[in-house]
Design a protein around this motif. Sequence first.
Motif, PDB file in Angstrom:
ATOM      1  N   ASN A 287       0.808  -1.224   0.000  1.00 42.67           N
ATOM      2  CA  ASN A 287       0.000   0.000   0.000  1.00 42.67           C
ATOM      3  C   ASN A 287       0.839   1.272   0.000  1.00 42.67           C
ATOM      4  OD1 ASN A 287      -2.459  -1.452   0.075  1.00 42.67           O
ATOM      5  ND2 ASN A 287      -2.244  -1.731   2.297  1.00 42.67           N
ATOM      6  N   CYS A 288       2.140   1.128  -0.204  1.00 48.48           N
ATOM      7  CA  CYS A 288       3.027   2.288  -0.202  1.00 48.48           C
ATOM      8  C   CYS A 288       3.139   2.841  -1.619  1.00 48.48           C
ATOM      9  CB  CYS A 288       4.414   1.914   0.308  1.00 48.48           C
ATOM     10  SG  CYS A 288       4.392   1.106   1.928  1.00 48.48           S
ATOM     11  N   SER A 289       3.247   4.133  -1.724  1.00 49.16           N
ATOM     12  CA  SER A 289       3.337   4.765  -3.034  1.00 49.16           C
ATOM     13  C   SER A 289       4.249   5.982  -2.952  1.00 49.16           C
ATOM     14  CB  SER A 289       1.944   5.178  -3.529  1.00 49.16           C
ATOM     15  OG  SER A 289       1.353   6.101  -2.625  1.00 49.16           O
TER      16      SER A 289
ATOM     17  N   PRO B  71       8.153  -1.291  -7.557  1.00 45.05           N
ATOM     18  CA  PRO B  71       6.899  -2.040  -7.695  1.00 45.05           C
ATOM     19  C   PRO B  71       7.069  -3.545  -7.562  1.00 45.05           C
ATOM     20  CG  PRO B  71       7.009  -0.307  -9.342  1.00 45.05           C
ATOM     21  CD  PRO B  71       8.335  -0.313  -8.655  1.00 45.05           C
TER      22      PRO B  71
ATOM     23  N   ARG C  89       7.157  -4.493  -3.693  1.00 47.53           N
ATOM     24  CA  ARG C  89       6.157  -4.031  -2.731  1.00 47.53           C
ATOM     25  C   ARG C  89       5.260  -5.137  -2.191  1.00 47.53           C
ATOM     26  NH1 ARG C  89       4.255   1.615  -5.730  1.00 47.53           N
ATOM     27  NH2 ARG C  89       6.376   2.455  -5.928  1.00 47.53           N
TER      28      ARG C  89
ATOM     29  N   CYS D  14       7.240   4.966   3.176  1.00 47.04           N
ATOM     30  CA  CYS D  14       5.913   4.367   3.262  1.00 47.04           C
ATOM     31  C   CYS D  14       5.141   5.077   4.364  1.00 47.04           C
ATOM     32  CB  CYS D  14       5.991   2.867   3.568  1.00 47.04           C
ATOM     33  SG  CYS D  14       4.385   2.036   3.495  1.00 47.04           S
TER      34      CYS D  14
END
Length: 397
Positions: A260-262, A269, A272, A309
């Motif tokens: 859920n980290c962006s 990617p 994650r 994050c």
Amino acid sequence: MARIGLGFGRWNFHPLKRKSSLLLKLIAVVFAVLLFCEFLIYYLVIFQCKWPEVKPTTDDGEQATREPVLKAMFLADTHLLGEFLGHWLDKLRREWQMERAFQTALWLLQPEVIFILGDVFDEGKWSTPEAWADDVARFQKMFRHPSHMQLKVVAGNHDIGFHYEMNIYKVKRFEKVFSSERLFSWKGINFVMVNSVALKGDGCGICSKAEAELTEVSHRLNCSREQVHGSSKCGPGPLLPTSAPILLQHYPLYRRSDANCSGEDAAPPEERNIPFKENYDVLSREASQKLLWWLQPRLVLSGHTHSACEVHHEGRVPELSIPSFSWRNRNNPSFIMGSITPTDYALSKCYLPREHVVLIIYCGAVGFLVVLTLTHFGLLASPFLSGSNLLRKHKTR
């Protein structure tokens, strides 16, 4: 004969003059590029960072009286290389980058307190006493600071070892340099600094002591809150501020992964969705729940993952994982700037110069030097002269 000799000297003077002219040009370009890439670029980039503003409001939505604001700087995972891992040139380069970035940030931003959230060293978990002393001396040189600024450091797994490597000697060695304080209060704000490596909960001596210290901190915080209402007494010593604490540690609290980290400095990617291992990548569920229950923090800041994050625990407690401060771990290091009051806070991120930008500048400079040299010796037509000739021909038509 005298005239011939004089003419020969004059004829031989021009190549020497041309060579010295070229040498001066090359030196000037090299000096300018080095000055920009190794010094000025840090000022140019960090100058763009600004302290976030805290705007407290009353219950009616009106502007409240401003509380004293503490300017705090948070960074993590500097990983100073030791005597075993990493090439000496890599060590020299990374330490110069971090020193310039840190010193520039202090000069431009003037924080009141700096927190480093663990993994200060890369080889503290196995370094000899001599190597440790050398690492500490280098750290103190790189992260030197004026006396009116405070520097606080929490332990990471590379400083004292993972749980299975940790021992009393390594912990004491770390605390002798960086202090063993667990609670730091300033301007009505409480910071709790946790040795998260010691929170495995298996009853080891270091673990039991760490939990006992946190229990005592929890008691003092809760007692100070209650004392305001006259319901209990906290015993000798000054009361702590009544504000909810900010929790600082190396390991993040438990989360399944970085799925859920962006953001541009989040994990790649492809990484994650990799599940985190408890007590290795993150704290265990049990230890995380204890910290949230005991301390009731309003904010959690952590490191360890080298990537950014932001998550919310129990739907209300935000945690921000801070990316690594070292270019060895990522192309775009950063640190967090916090404007904090007893009742509120605002955070912003300050990015450091991107390494690929510096490399592009160096490559461009090398190309320019090659063109300059070839043009000087007539092996390549000057692009300016060629352009001028083309314009002249165009006008004559």
